[in-house]
Design a protein around this motif. Structure first.
Motif, PDB file in Angstrom:
ATOM      1  N   ARG A  29      47.820  31.235 128.787  1.00 30.80           N
ATOM      2  CA  ARG A  29      48.713  32.094 129.566  1.00 30.80           C
ATOM      3  C   ARG A  29      49.274  33.264 128.751  1.00 30.80           C
ATOM      4  O   ARG A  29      50.272  33.856 129.123  1.00 30.80           O
ATOM      5  CB  ARG A  29      49.863  31.284 130.195  1.00 30.80           C
ATOM      6  N   MET A  30      48.618  33.604 127.635  1.00 28.86           N
ATOM      7  CA  MET A  30      49.024  34.760 126.835  1.00 28.86           C
ATOM      8  C   MET A  30      47.808  35.261 126.065  1.00 28.86           C
ATOM      9  O   MET A  30      47.483  34.753 124.996  1.00 28.86           O
ATOM     10  CB  MET A  30      50.164  34.398 125.869  1.00 28.86           C
ATOM     11  N   PRO A  31      47.086  36.254 126.584  1.00 28.02           N
ATOM     12  CA  PRO A  31      45.800  36.634 125.996  1.00 28.02           C
ATOM     13  C   PRO A  31      45.884  37.497 124.746  1.00 28.02           C
ATOM     14  O   PRO A  31      44.873  37.685 124.060  1.00 28.02           O
ATOM     15  CB  PRO A  31      45.117  37.401 127.127  1.00 28.02           C
ATOM     16  N   GLU A  32      47.058  38.037 124.432  1.00 24.69           N
ATOM     17  CA  GLU A  32      47.148  38.902 123.259  1.00 24.69           C
ATOM     18  C   GLU A  32      48.530  38.796 122.633  1.00 24.69           C
ATOM     19  O   GLU A  32      49.493  38.339 123.261  1.00 24.69           O
ATOM     20  CB  GLU A  32      46.839  40.359 123.619  1.00 24.69           C
ATOM     21  N   ALA A  33      48.618  39.215 121.358  1.00 23.93           N
ATOM     22  CA  ALA A  33      49.874  39.157 120.609  1.00 23.93           C
ATOM     23  C   ALA A  33      49.863  40.270 119.569  1.00 23.93           C
ATOM     24  O   ALA A  33      48.832  40.904 119.301  1.00 23.93           O
ATOM     25  CB  ALA A  33      50.041  37.801 119.945  1.00 23.93           C
ATOM     26  N   ARG A  34      51.005  40.505 118.967  1.00 24.32           N
ATOM     27  CA  ARG A  34      51.114  41.507 117.907  1.00 24.32           C
ATOM     28  C   ARG A  34      50.582  40.953 116.584  1.00 24.32           C
ATOM     29  O   ARG A  34      50.874  39.815 116.199  1.00 24.32           O
ATOM     30  CB  ARG A  34      52.570  41.928 117.717  1.00 24.32           C
ATOM     31  N   TYR A  35      49.814  41.770 115.890  1.00 19.76           N
ATOM     32  CA  TYR A  35      49.264  41.405 114.577  1.00 19.76           C
ATOM     33  C   TYR A  35      50.360  41.534 113.530  1.00 19.76           C
ATOM     34  O   TYR A  35      51.037  42.559 113.444  1.00 19.76           O
ATOM     35  CB  TYR A  35      48.089  42.326 114.269  1.00 19.76           C
ATOM     36  N   GLY A  36      50.530  40.492 112.710  1.00 16.11           N
ATOM     37  CA  GLY A  36      51.601  40.466 111.724  1.00 16.11           C
ATOM     38  C   GLY A  36      51.366  41.301 110.487  1.00 16.11           C
ATOM     39  O   GLY A  36      52.265  41.399 109.642  1.00 16.11           O
ATOM     40  N   GLY A  37      50.186  41.899 110.336  1.00 15.25           N
ATOM     41  CA  GLY A  37      49.923  42.780 109.210  1.00 15.25           C
ATOM     42  C   GLY A  37      49.010  42.170 108.166  1.00 15.25           C
ATOM     43  O   GLY A  37      48.827  40.951 108.080  1.00 15.25           O
ATOM     44  N   ASP A  38      48.434  43.056 107.355  1.00 10.44           N
ATOM     45  CA  ASP A  38      47.447  42.610 106.360  1.00 10.44           C
ATOM     46  C   ASP A  38      48.066  41.748 105.258  1.00 10.44           C
ATOM     47  O   ASP A  38      47.434  40.801 104.777  1.00 10.44           O
ATOM     48  CB  ASP A  38      46.768  43.827 105.732  1.00 10.44           C
ATOM     49  N   ASP A  39      49.293  42.078 104.831  1.00  9.41           N
ATOM     50  CA  ASP A  39      49.927  41.284 103.770  1.00  9.41           C
ATOM     51  C   ASP A  39      50.148  39.845 104.224  1.00  9.41           C
ATOM     52  O   ASP A  39      49.886  38.894 103.468  1.00  9.41           O
ATOM     53  CB  ASP A  39      51.256  41.912 103.355  1.00  9.41           C
ATOM     54  N   ALA A  40      50.623  39.671 105.449  1.00 11.33           N
ATOM     55  CA  ALA A  40      50.845  38.328 105.973  1.00 11.33           C
ATOM     56  C   ALA A  40      49.522  37.590 106.145  1.00 11.33           C
ATOM     57  O   ALA A  40      49.429  36.382 105.866  1.00 11.33           O
ATOM     58  CB  ALA A  40      51.587  38.396 107.309  1.00 11.33           C
ATOM     59  N   ALA A  41      48.500  38.302 106.587  1.00  2.91           N
ATOM     60  CA  ALA A  41      47.189  37.675 106.757  1.00  2.91           C
ATOM     61  C   ALA A  41      46.648  37.187 105.415  1.00  2.91           C
ATOM     62  O   ALA A  41      46.130  36.067 105.309  1.00  2.91           O
ATOM     63  CB  ALA A  41      46.218  38.663 107.394  1.00  2.91           C
ATOM     64  N   ALA A  42      46.783  38.026 104.377  1.00 10.05           N
ATOM     65  CA  ALA A  42      46.290  37.647 103.051  1.00 10.05           C
ATOM     66  C   ALA A  42      47.068  36.449 102.505  1.00 10.05           C
ATOM     67  O   ALA A  42      46.491  35.529 101.912  1.00 10.05           O
ATOM     68  CB  ALA A  42      46.388  38.840 102.104  1.00 10.05           C
ATOM     69  N   TRP A  43      48.390  36.448 102.709  1.00 11.13           N
ATOM     70  CA  TRP A  43      49.245  35.364 102.207  1.00 11.13           C
ATOM     71  C   TRP A  43      48.881  34.048 102.889  1.00 11.13           C
ATOM     72  O   TRP A  43      48.667  33.020 102.220  1.00 11.13           O
ATOM     73  CB  TRP A  43      50.706  35.716 102.447  1.00 11.13           C
ATOM     74  N   CYS A  44      48.804  34.039 104.205  1.00 15.57           N
ATOM     75  CA  CYS A  44      48.477  32.819 104.940  1.00 15.57           C
ATOM     76  C   CYS A  44      47.052  32.350 104.636  1.00 15.57           C
ATOM     77  O   CYS A  44      46.794  31.141 104.531  1.00 15.57           O
ATOM     78  CB  CYS A  44      48.648  33.050 106.441  1.00 15.57           C
ATOM     79  N   SER A  45      46.135  33.292 104.464  1.00 15.44           N
ATOM     80  CA  SER A  45      44.757  32.938 104.126  1.00 15.44           C
ATOM     81  C   SER A  45      44.688  32.241 102.774  1.00 15.44           C
ATOM     82  O   SER A  45      43.919  31.272 102.594  1.00 15.44           O
ATOM     83  CB  SER A  45      43.881  34.189 104.109  1.00 15.44           C
ATOM     84  N   ARG A  46      45.503  32.694 101.853  1.00 12.30           N
ATOM     85  CA  ARG A  46      45.511  32.077 100.519  1.00 12.30           C
ATOM     86  C   ARG A  46      46.066  30.647 100.592  1.00 12.30           C
ATOM     87  O   ARG A  46      45.541  29.738  99.933  1.00 12.30           O
ATOM     88  CB  ARG A  46      46.349  32.923  99.563  1.00 12.30           C
ATOM     89  N   VAL A  47      47.105  30.421 101.388  1.00 13.93           N
ATOM     90  CA  VAL A  47      47.675  29.079 101.519  1.00 13.93           C
ATOM     91  C   VAL A  47      46.673  28.127 102.155  1.00 13.93           C
ATOM     92  O   VAL A  47      46.489  26.994 101.704  1.00 13.93           O
ATOM     93  CB  VAL A  47      48.975  29.115 102.353  1.00 13.93           C
ATOM     94  N   LEU A  48      45.989  28.587 103.195  1.00  9.32           N
ATOM     95  CA  LEU A  48      45.105  27.708 103.955  1.00  9.32           C
ATOM     96  C   LEU A  48      43.677  27.671 103.418  1.00  9.32           C
ATOM     97  O   LEU A  48      42.885  26.816 103.811  1.00  9.32           O
ATOM     98  CB  LEU A  48      45.090  28.128 105.421  1.00  9.32           C
ATOM     99  N   GLY A  49      43.334  28.624 102.565  1.00 10.03           N
ATOM    100  CA  GLY A  49      42.000  28.615 101.987  1.00 10.03           C
ATOM    101  C   GLY A  49      40.910  29.073 102.926  1.00 10.03           C
ATOM    102  O   GLY A  49      39.745  28.697 102.767  1.00 10.03           O
ATOM    103  N   GLU A  50      41.262  29.892 103.910  1.00  6.44           N
ATOM    104  CA  GLU A  50      40.288  30.431 104.854  1.00  6.44           C
ATOM    105  C   GLU A  50      40.879  31.689 105.477  1.00  6.44           C
ATOM    106  O   GLU A  50      42.100  31.875 105.480  1.00  6.44           O
ATOM    107  CB  GLU A  50      39.960  29.416 105.948  1.00  6.44           C
ATOM    108  N   PRO A  51      40.041  32.566 106.009  1.00  4.88           N
ATOM    109  CA  PRO A  51      40.563  33.800 106.602  1.00  4.88           C
ATOM    110  C   PRO A  51      41.354  33.508 107.882  1.00  4.88           C
ATOM    111  O   PRO A  51      40.817  32.937 108.835  1.00  4.88           O
ATOM    112  CB  PRO A  51      39.302  34.611 106.919  1.00  4.88           C
ATOM    113  N   VAL A  52      42.618  33.894 107.898  1.00  4.60           N
ATOM    114  CA  VAL A  52      43.472  33.709 109.070  1.00  4.60           C
ATOM    115  C   VAL A  52      44.363  34.931 109.230  1.00  4.60           C
ATOM    116  O   VAL A  52      44.435  35.798 108.346  1.00  4.60           O
ATOM    117  CB  VAL A  52      44.349  32.440 108.949  1.00  4.60           C
ATOM    118  N   ARG A  53      45.054  34.999 110.365  1.00  3.58           N
ATOM    119  CA  ARG A  53      46.005  36.074 110.619  1.00  3.58           C
ATOM    120  C   ARG A  53      47.304  35.484 111.156  1.00  3.58           C
ATOM    121  O   ARG A  53      47.295  34.413 111.767  1.00  3.58           O
ATOM    122  CB  ARG A  53      45.439  37.075 111.626  1.00  3.58           C
TER     123      ARG A  53
END
Length: 278
Positions: A92-116
């Motif tokens: 029931r929500m097809p889109e959202a605001r992107y949190g930015g490249d810095d947040a994506a890189a930080w979360c990707s490093r914690v989880l060990g895979e590309p995420v946003r």
């Protein structure tokens, strides 16, 4: 009865943030589950399949979100107001605001895979589905199916009595169920699972409507501190609280108006409903 504990989860499926008071909105508590982590295809990532999500602590700030995790530098993420919109696999929500490249890189490093990291800029954009007790005008954050989750100390005490029958050392803290509100009573007269019958309840000055009991998933079997996986509480719930092929613990509520909720607030049951069928 009174409010014994309060918590919000600023990023869906990350660690709980205990609070002493919170603003209540029709879509839920302020700062609760307005952010989420998604994979490259926009599917929401949770600790059900990536338990390292529970390493992340998130706290709201006046301008955005503060993220921290073991062995990681802290990161401030500004609200991406007017930022890029990305497709997401949220019901029931097809889109959202992107949190930015810095947040994506930080979360990707914690989880060990590309995420946003994504942000729900307008919680009115997502409704509570009718099959989960929603009515016209009911809205919800990025929580699974309802704005607020409530549990009671009496219910978790009874559950732990059942667990102790087979494993005395496997008691489960109520936080495993990730409630926003935990209710206790001063005289010990609250019956276990009495909340299943609360059709309407007042907490402090705000009234809430019951929408459904909460079916429980594998996330409840993961220790958020050690990330150890076990069989409880689902094994015991399956013996005592199984219905329609699912296990049940805690209830979901919709606020009927805005206000505040504070530790110690009085809790009154205004209307009751018939017990759920076995």
């Amino acid at each position: 009865m009174h409010v014994a504990s309060l918590a919000v989860y600023p990023v869906k499926s990350t660690r709980a943030l205990p609070v002493s008071t919170a603003t209540v909105h029709p879509h839920g508590l302020e700062h609760d589950r307005r952010w989420a982590v998604v994979d490259h295809a926009g599917a929401v990532i949770t600790a059900r399949t990536r338990d390292r999500m529970l390493r992340i602590s998130a706290a709201p700030t006046a301008t955005g979100l503060h993220l921290s995790a073991p062995d990681m530098p802290d990161l401030h993420v500004p609200f991406p107001v007017g930022g890029a919109v990305v497709p997401v696999g949220v019901s029931r929500m097809p889109e959202a605001r992107y949190g930015g490249d810095d947040a994506a890189a930080w979360c990707s490093r914690v989880l060990g895979e590309p995420v946003r990291l994504i942000w729900q800029d307008d919680p009115r954009a997502r409704s509570v589905a009718p099959e989960h007790g929603g009515r016209d005008g009911d809205h919800v954050s990025l929580a699974d199916t309802g704005p607020l989750l409530l549990a009671s100390t009496a219910s978790v005490a009874r559950l732990n009595e059942w667990i102790a029958e087979t494993d005395p050392d496997a008691a489960i803290p109520v936080g495993r169920f990730r409630p926003n509100v935990v209710v206790d009573d001063a005289d010990g007269k609250l019956e276990a699972f009495d909340e299943d019958r609360w059709a309407r309840v007042r907490i402090g000055s705000v009234t809430y409507r019951f929408t459904e009991q909460c079916d429980r998933c594998v996330l409840t079997t993961i220790d958020p501190d050690t990330l150890a996986h076990g069989k409880e509480p689902l094994r015991t719930l399956a013996r005592h609280r199984k219905r329609a092929g699912k296990t049940w613990f805690a209830i979901r509520l919709v606020p009927e108006h805005s206000g505040t909720i504070t530790l110690g607030d009085r809790v009154d049951v205004l209307e009751r409903q018939s017990p759920a069928p076995e």
